[in-house]
Design an enzyme around this catalytic site. Structure first.
Site, PDB file in Angstrom:
ATOM      1  N   ARG A  38      -2.563  -1.785   5.677  1.00  0.00           N
ATOM      2  CA  ARG A  38      -2.337  -0.404   5.250  1.00  0.00           C
ATOM      3  C   ARG A  38      -2.236  -0.262   3.732  1.00  0.00           C
ATOM      4  NH1 ARG A  38       2.606   1.186   7.803  1.00  0.00           N
ATOM      5  NH2 ARG A  38       2.410   3.053   6.554  1.00  0.00           N
ATOM      6  N   ASN A  39      -2.234  -1.383   3.011  1.00  0.00           N
ATOM      7  CA  ASN A  39      -2.223  -1.285   1.555  1.00  0.00           C
ATOM      8  C   ASN A  39      -3.570  -0.724   1.108  1.00  0.00           C
ATOM      9  OD1 ASN A  39      -2.461  -2.101  -1.355  1.00  0.00           O
ATOM     10  ND2 ASN A  39      -0.429  -2.901  -0.930  1.00  0.00           N
ATOM     11  N   GLN A  40      -3.545   0.224   0.201  1.00  0.00           N
ATOM     12  CA  GLN A  40      -4.753   0.937  -0.211  1.00  0.00           C
ATOM     13  C   GLN A  40      -5.437   0.326  -1.436  1.00  0.00           C
ATOM     14  OE1 GLN A  40      -2.594   4.610  -0.621  1.00  0.00           O
ATOM     15  NE2 GLN A  40      -3.320   5.372   1.347  1.00  0.00           N
ATOM     16  N   PHE A  41      -4.979  -0.829  -1.875  1.00  0.00           N
ATOM     17  CA  PHE A  41      -5.520  -1.430  -3.095  1.00  0.00           C
ATOM     18  C   PHE A  41      -7.042  -1.560  -3.060  1.00  0.00           C
ATOM     19  CE2 PHE A  41      -7.064  -5.032  -5.541  1.00  0.00           C
ATOM     20  CZ  PHE A  41      -6.596  -4.709  -6.799  1.00  0.00           C
ATOM     21  N   SER A 138      -0.315   1.210  -4.687  1.00  0.00           N
ATOM     22  CA  SER A 138      -1.225   1.171  -3.540  1.00  0.00           C
ATOM     23  C   SER A 138      -0.493   0.840  -2.245  1.00  0.00           C
ATOM     24  CB  SER A 138      -2.335   0.143  -3.792  1.00  0.00           C
ATOM     25  OG  SER A 138      -1.798  -1.172  -3.858  1.00  0.00           O
TER      26      SER A 138
END
Length: 162
Positions: A38-41, A138
């Site tokens: 789920r990290n948007q990095f 992020s």
């Protein structure tokens, strides 16, 4: 429990260095930067360079960043932390940011992924010749801004890659 980060991912062509704070539990378990699904990095930095990094294997993601002139590291070398939240970081030791930056002749800017990274990194790099850019985190834990809002801010990094 004391947790330690990863080595930097850089090349002599690195123009933009992106710094997090300390890898979270999912990243530490996987041995990879930004491994939490789920990290948007990878979405955010992929938008900056115009590539779908999420679709690539990890090693290809890193190579795409290096090819674009982007490096990765963290401000925190090691710390005590329960869980993954930056607010839980205690007794941290910091990475030698000045030493790394001195090895990057093309470096123009440093982007801080989140408030904790920006607080630490801004102090460590005060007076440096690089543009210091604070970015919205992020992390899935940072929900004060939606993905579109985060992406608008991250897109500003493109100016350092031209």
């Amino acid at each position: 429990m004391r947790k330690a980060g990863f080595p930097p991912v850089v090349s002599p062509d690195t123009r933009l260095l992106l710094l997090g704070s300390l890898p979270g539990e999912a990243s530490l378990a996987a041995g990879r930067y930004y491994a939490h699904p789920r990290n948007q990095f990878w979405q955010l930095v992929g938008a900056v360079i115009g590539r779908d990094l999420v679709a690539l294997d990890y090693e290809l993601r890193l190579q795409a960043l290096l090819n674009a002139g982007i490096g990765l590291w963290d401000t925190v070398q090691s710390a005590h932390r329960e869980g993954s939240l930056d607010s839980a970081i205690r007794e941290e030791s910091h990475n030698s940011l000045h030493d790394l930056c001195a090895q990057l002749p093309a470096l123009r800017a440093i982007g801080f992924n989140g408030a904790k990274s920006a607080r630490i990194g801004s102090k460590l790099l005060a007076g440096s010749p690089y543009m210091l850019v604070s970015l919205p985190s992020s992390s899935p834990a940072y929900a004060a801004m939606n993905l579109a809002g985060k992406q608008a801010r991250w897109m500003e990094l493109g100016q350092f890659l031209k």
